[in-house]
Design a protein around this motif. Structure first.
Motif, PDB file in Angstrom:
ATOM      1  N   LEU A 280       0.835  -1.205   0.000  1.00 15.24           N
ATOM      2  CA  LEU A 280       0.000   0.000   0.000  1.00 15.24           C
ATOM      3  C   LEU A 280       0.867   1.250   0.000  1.00 15.24           C
ATOM      4  O   LEU A 280       0.556   2.226  -0.670  1.00 15.24           O
ATOM      5  N   LEU A 281       1.948   1.239   0.798  1.00 20.66           N
ATOM      6  CA  LEU A 281       2.823   2.405   0.837  1.00 20.66           C
ATOM      7  C   LEU A 281       3.905   2.316  -0.230  1.00 20.66           C
ATOM      8  O   LEU A 281       4.409   3.330  -0.709  1.00 20.66           O
ATOM      9  N   ARG A 283       3.650   1.548  -3.273  1.00 20.02           N
ATOM     10  CA  ARG A 283       3.197   2.109  -4.536  1.00 20.02           C
ATOM     11  C   ARG A 283       3.614   3.556  -4.726  1.00 20.02           C
ATOM     12  O   ARG A 283       3.817   4.014  -5.830  1.00 20.02           O
ATOM     13  N   GLU A 284       3.692   4.310  -3.586  1.00 21.85           N
ATOM     14  CA  GLU A 284       4.037   5.720  -3.675  1.00 21.85           C
ATOM     15  C   GLU A 284       5.536   5.938  -3.728  1.00 21.85           C
ATOM     16  O   GLU A 284       6.000   6.929  -4.235  1.00 21.85           O
ATOM     17  N   SER A 306       7.708   5.226   2.468  1.00 27.11           N
ATOM     18  CA  SER A 306       7.422   6.209   1.433  1.00 27.11           C
ATOM     19  C   SER A 306       7.506   7.555   2.121  1.00 27.11           C
ATOM     20  O   SER A 306       6.561   7.994   2.765  1.00 27.11           O
ATOM     21  N   PRO A 307       8.688   8.204   2.040  1.00 25.24           N
ATOM     22  CA  PRO A 307       8.975   9.332   2.942  1.00 25.24           C
ATOM     23  C   PRO A 307       7.822  10.310   3.145  1.00 25.24           C
ATOM     24  O   PRO A 307       7.557  10.743   4.269  1.00 25.24           O
ATOM     25  N   GLU A 308       7.109  10.679   2.070  1.00 24.17           N
ATOM     26  CA  GLU A 308       6.071  11.700   2.249  1.00 24.17           C
ATOM     27  C   GLU A 308       4.833  11.175   2.955  1.00 24.17           C
ATOM     28  O   GLU A 308       4.142  11.902   3.643  1.00 24.17           O
ATOM     29  N   ILE A 309       4.539   9.896   2.770  1.00 22.55           N
ATOM     30  CA  ILE A 309       3.297   9.349   3.292  1.00 22.55           C
ATOM     31  C   ILE A 309       3.489   8.700   4.666  1.00 22.55           C
ATOM     32  O   ILE A 309       2.740   8.976   5.603  1.00 22.55           O
TER      33      ILE A 309
ATOM     34  N   PHE B  81      -4.855   6.544   1.449  1.00 18.02           N
ATOM     35  CA  PHE B  81      -4.032   5.545   2.130  1.00 18.02           C
ATOM     36  C   PHE B  81      -4.750   4.974   3.335  1.00 18.02           C
ATOM     37  O   PHE B  81      -4.788   3.764   3.553  1.00 18.02           O
ATOM     38  N   GLU B  84      -7.441   2.428   2.429  1.00 15.83           N
ATOM     39  CA  GLU B  84      -6.921   1.141   1.958  1.00 15.83           C
ATOM     40  C   GLU B  84      -6.257   0.368   3.087  1.00 15.83           C
ATOM     41  O   GLU B  84      -6.354  -0.857   3.169  1.00 15.83           O
ATOM     42  N   PHE B 113       1.601   0.647  10.955  1.00 16.89           N
ATOM     43  CA  PHE B 113       1.758   1.695   9.947  1.00 16.89           C
ATOM     44  C   PHE B 113       2.059   3.020  10.652  1.00 16.89           C
ATOM     45  O   PHE B 113       1.428   3.334  11.665  1.00 16.89           O
ATOM     46  N   LEU B 115       1.810   6.895   9.686  1.00 16.77           N
ATOM     47  CA  LEU B 115       1.359   7.808   8.632  1.00 16.77           C
ATOM     48  C   LEU B 115       1.601   9.243   9.062  1.00 16.77           C
ATOM     49  O   LEU B 115       1.362   9.605  10.218  1.00 16.77           O
ATOM     50  N   ASN B 116       2.045  10.067   8.122  1.00 20.87           N
ATOM     51  CA  ASN B 116       2.204  11.484   8.408  1.00 20.87           C
ATOM     52  C   ASN B 116       0.831  12.151   8.318  1.00 20.87           C
ATOM     53  O   ASN B 116       0.234  12.179   7.255  1.00 20.87           O
TER      54      ASN B 116
END
Lengths: 378, 378
Positions: A280-281, A283-284, A306-309, B81, B84, B113, B115-116
C-alpha cells in the motif's frame, strides 16, 4: 440456410467464439462470426487471424434435440450485434434464416431481427493442421499450467518473444516457462507420450489467457496438436487455434540458482497479506519496493517506506529460517503474483544474497517454481 | 489522541465518509479524513466542500464496547491511504495513536503503519445548521424518492440548475422534480408537517446519489434540515451535508399534458425487454430512436431501423389500447430509464400526438410520473 436452435446453447457458443473477434482488424469480414449449418449441426467461428475459435453445436446430444436443420448453408453476421441480440432474445428457441442477398432473419417469439450478413465464402479459412500426433492434457491441469505461468509474460513489445509462454516437450515432460526478464514462472507436467517426441514453441500469452476462459473446469482430455507455426487445442465441441511466436526463446535454465544461502518457510496466507499491506505504501515510493529482513532463529520483518506518506513494518512468525542473515528489496506486485498461483498452506523462499534472484516454491513440490529478481535500493 | 476500535466499524465509517472525498480538490487538506476522538466516541469527516459527511462511532452500543478511548484528540489522515490500510489490517481491533508532529501509528496485530498526518485544526468546519424545523422521511422512502428522480437530471453544465433535483414542499406534500429538458421525472410524497411550512430548493444530483449509497435499506426516520444554502440529512450516526444549487428551478407544471389522445396499458417487463432489444439496433442509427406504433383494438409494434446493420420489429400484446392510432419515435434510453424505476406489473402510457411529450405511469398511482419528449424523425 435455415435452422432452429436452443437459445442457451447458441448464446454460449457465440460468447466463446466472440473471444477471438477483435473490433480493430484490418480485415473487415473478421468483425463477423461465421455460421455454418450442416446436416450434423451448426458451427460458429470467430477469428482475429492470431487466434481462431470454432464452436460446434451438434444436432442432438444424448436424446435431446438441440438444433433442427431445415436447410444447410452459411453466413457471416456482425459479431457485436449478433452476440448482443442473441443474449436478449425472449424465447428458449431461436430461428435463423438466410434469405436473398445475405439478409438474415433472426426470430424468437414475436421479436424479429433482420441483419445484413456477408458471404461466408469470403471468410478466411482456418489453418489446416495435420494431426498425426497429439498431446493430451486434462482440462483442469491445462488451466493450471496456464494460470501458473501466463501472468509472468512480458507486456512490452520490445522483445516480442517474451510476450509468449515457452512450451518445451522433452522426455515425456512438458516445461512451461514465462518471463518478462524481471521475474520468471516455471511449471512442469508429466505427459503420456513417447520419450522421443519433442517440441519447443512459444505460444502468445494472450492466446493462452483466452483459451483458459473458454475451457470449463473438468478433467476431460484436451488434444493439443503442435505444428511449425500453429497450435490447435481440441476440447469437446471447441477448436482453438493460435499462431505461434517466431524466434528462439532465451535459455533460462542458467538463471535459476542451484544453491541457497538463506531459506525461509512461512505461512502462505500470512506472508501474502503482509506483503499486500506493505505494498500500500510501496506504490508511492520512488522504487516501488518492499523490504524483507530475515534473521535466523528470530523473525522475518516486512517493511516499506514512502517518505512523504509514512512507513509500515510487520513481523511474521516463520516456520523456519535457516542460513545467513538477509536484507533484500523486491517488487511487491511480482511477489503477490507469484504467491497467488502457488498452492499449499506453506511456501519456501530460497535466497542466495541480496542481489541474486530468489526462488519461491511450495515445500516438496518441484513442479512449480517462481523466480523474482530483487531491486537494488541504494 | 489514542484509541482502540473495532475494525469492521472503522472500515464502514471510513468507506462512508470517503464518498465525500475527492482527489481533485484545490484545498489539499480535503484529500484527508478528519478523525476526532472524544469521551463519547470517534467521529470521521470527509468533504469536497460541496458534500460533507460525518460518521460517528459511539463508545458503546447496547452492551457492546466498540471504542476504547485512551486519550481524546484529533488528526487528519490521507483518505486514500488510510482507507486502503484499514481494509487490509489483519486483526479485529485497531489501535490508532497520534504522536509528535502529527505522526500517527496504526497498529493491528503485528502490523504497524506510521502515517504522516495533518493538523485537524486546519480542516474546514462543517456548515453550522440551526435546526428549528426538520422534515422526517423513512430511509426506504427517501431512497425511493431519490432513485425515481435523480437519473433524469442533466449531466451538462450548460444549465447548471438542471443538474439538481428540485425539492418543493407545499401543503404537507413534497414534490421532487428532475429534468434534462428531454425527459422529466416527478415523484410526490405526503409529509407529516404543518400545512404552512414550505420550501423550494434544488439539491445537486450527485449529492443525492452519494447520500443514497450510504443509507441502509430500513424504515428508520431521516431528519432533513433545509436552510437557504445547505441541506442536512441526519440518519443514525451519520450527518450528510450538501450545498444547494443557486438559481430558480424552471416551472415544469405546464409541460405535463392534462389530456391524452392515445392510451395504452402493457406488461412492464415485456415492454421493457422489447424496447431493450430494439435499442440494440437503434444505437447505430443516426437518430438513435425506436418507433412505437399503436392501432386501437389491434397490437403495439416496437421497431427500429439502422440501414447498414438491419432492422428489428416486435409485436406486443397490449392489455388496453384506446384512442387514436399513433406512430411515435423516442429515445430507447429515456424509456428504459423511466421503466426501470416504475413499480408494478403494468404501466400506462398516455400520448397526445406524435410531437407532444407523453407520460408513463403505473395505473392508479399518482405519486410518480415519468415524461418523455418524442423525437422528430422526418
Amino acid at each position: 440456410m435455415k435452422f432452429t436452435i436452443q437459445k442457451d446453447r447458441l448464446v454460449e457458443s457465440v460468447q466463446d467464439v466472440l473471444k477471438a473477434v477483435s473490433s480493430r482488424t484490418t480485415i473487415p469480414i473478421l468483425t463477423g462470426i461465421k455460421i455454418v449449418a450442416s446436416d450434423d449441426g451448426v458451427s460458429f467461428t470467430g477469428s482475429d487471424s492470431d487466434i481462431s475459435i470454432e464452436s460446434f453445436i451438434p444436432k442432438e446430444e444424448g436424446d435431446k434435440e438441440i438444433v433442427t436443420i431445415e436447410q444447410p448453408g452459411s453466413i457471416v453476421l456482425q459479431a457485436r450485434f449478433f452476440s448482443e441480440i442473441v443474449k436478449k432474445l425472449p424465447m428458449a428457441t431461436v430461428e435463423i434464416e438466410v434469405q436473398n442477398q445475405y439478409l438474415t432473419i433472426i426470430r424468437s417469439g414475436k421479436a424479429e431481427f433482420n441483419l445484413n450478413g456477408l458471404d461466408a465464402d469470403e471468410y478466411p479459412h482456418l489453418p489446416q493442421i495435420e494431426e498425426h500426433h497429439a498431446i493430451q492434457i486434462p482440462t483442469d491441469l491445462l488451466k493450471n499450467l496456464i494460470r501458473q505461468t501466463v501472468f509472468a509474460v512480458s507486456t512490452s513489445e520490445t522483445r516480442p518473444i517474451l510476450t509468449g509462454v515457452n512450451w518445451k516437450v522433452e522426455k515425456s515432460e512438458l516445461l512451461c516457462t514465462a518471463t518478462d526478464s524481471h521475474r520468471l514462472a516455471l511449471r512442469k507436467a508429466k505427459l503420456d507420450i513417447p520419450e522421443d517426441r519433442s517440441y519447443n514453441v512459444v505460444i502468445p500469452g494472450k492466446s493462452l489467457t483466452e483459451l483458459s476462459k473458454i475451457l470449463d473446469d473438468n478433467q476431460e482430455l484436451v488434444d493439443i496438436v503442435i505444428t511449425e507455426t500453429q497450435v490447435l487445442f481440441k476440447a469437446k465441441n471447441v477448436l482453438f487455434f493460435s499462431r505461434l511466436l517466431d524466434g528462439n526463446y532465451p535459455d533460462t535454465t542458467s538463471l535459476i540458482p542451484q544453491d541457497s544461502k538463506t531459506e525461509i518457510i512461512v505461512n502462505t496466507k500470512e506472508f501474502l497479506q503482509a506483503i499486500d499491506r506493505a505494498s500500500l505504501l510501496a506504490r508511492e515510493g520512488r522504487n516501488n519496493v518492499v523490504k524483507l529482513s530475515a534473521k535466523p532463529a528470530e523473525s522475518i520483518e516486512i517493511s516499506s517506506n514512502s517518505p512523504e506518506i509514512g512507513k509500515v513494518v510487520e513481523a511474521i512468525l516463520a516456520d523456519q529460517i535457516e542460513g545467513e542473515e538477509l536484507n533484500i528489496s523486491f517488487s511487491p506486485k511480482y511477489m503477490l503474483d507469484a504467491l497467488k498461483v502457488l498452492e499449499g498452506a506453506e511456501i519456501r523462499v530460497s535466497f542466495t544474497g541480496a542481489m541474486r534472484p530468489f526462488l519461491i516454491r511450495t515445500p516438496n513440490d518441484e513442479t512449480i517454481v517462481q523466480l523474482i529478481l530483487p531491486v537494488r535500493t541504494y
